[in-house]
Design a protein around this motif. Sequence first.
Motif: not given
Length: 369
Positions: A14-17, A190-208
């Motif tokens: 979430l902090n894009n650390t 494929q691993v990097n695509f999955e990791n970026s997709l997971a990041y996008a999902l986490i950010h999306h869910q954080a905004h409700s």
Amino acid sequence: MSTELTHDFKQIVLNNTSLIDVRAPIEFEKGAVPNAVNLPIMSNEERHVVGTCYKEKGNACATALGYQLVSGKVKEDRLEAWRTYLLAHPDALLYCFRGGSRSRIAQEWIKEELGIEITRLEGGYKAFRNYLLQVLETPPVSITPLRLGGFTGSGKTLLLRELKQAIDLEGLANHRGSSFGSHITPQPTQVNFENSLAYALIHHQAHSYRYMLVEDEGRHIGCNFVPRALGDYFNSAGLIVLEVPLEERIQITLKEYVVDSQEAYQHAYGEAGLSQWYHYITESIRKVQQRLGGDRYKQFLNTFDTAYKEQLATDTFTPHENWIYLFLHDYYDPMYRYQLSQNEEQIVFQGSKADILDYLQQLEYCNEL
């Protein structure tokens, strides 16, 4: 920041650390997390030599060899790379594969010789990766998924990029999802695509948000693919169809695949850019040769060749409208028309861009979809 361990992976996302990955380059290239930079403690060759020593003589000998290899000027150079990065990113965290000796030693050197305290990831990349995989395996049931469809050239990606509730799968995969979809730069692993997709999902869910909009794709986007659980989640979604007149779709396609694409190729290859672009288009046409059939393949290729020659002679992009029309009207449109007929029960809305924006705005404030 104290020299501690952290496993608060959600806040890191979430902090894009910023992160320092001290694994060898060969490990980093296979997969890393977003916002990570590879500043290895050992090179590929050093890692290989130490790994061989570990197998033959055990941990103590391997550790001693590692200290020997990374000493003197080699150690100084690596410390300087870490120092430079940390001056620009003082809140960066540190990790190796399992959070073991490599990140621990790097952490100690950074503190003792640079006077900088840095936190490292507990469990390293492996633990972080497992966390991201769990996100992909558990789609957000509290968010209603929606798919954005439409005939080729409708500008679906352009619309998605205007919406904060959308996730741009094609952008994450660095591919436009068609036979002509490749970019100059390669797709992520494929691993990097999955990791970026997971990041996008986490950010999306954080905004409700009430809904999550993605483009109506198959599971595969070029060489990348959406993990099965998430793919099933998207495929179960209601379908919104963007309606755009054919002439407008031709102009959208012309700008993206000819004007902008030629500019990108010329920027990358200089004087050879146009010929490289020509090869990219002809190779893309060749990929669909079997579907087109022999006669249509020759017609499409000849129409493109003619357009390219006319562009060179007249310095105008207009001739390319002819082969774009053939591909949209005669090739892509019949296929998508059939696809829509097979998914009519999933269509929840269809209309122009303005209509869809109004519909989505209403959804954001409705209790139910």
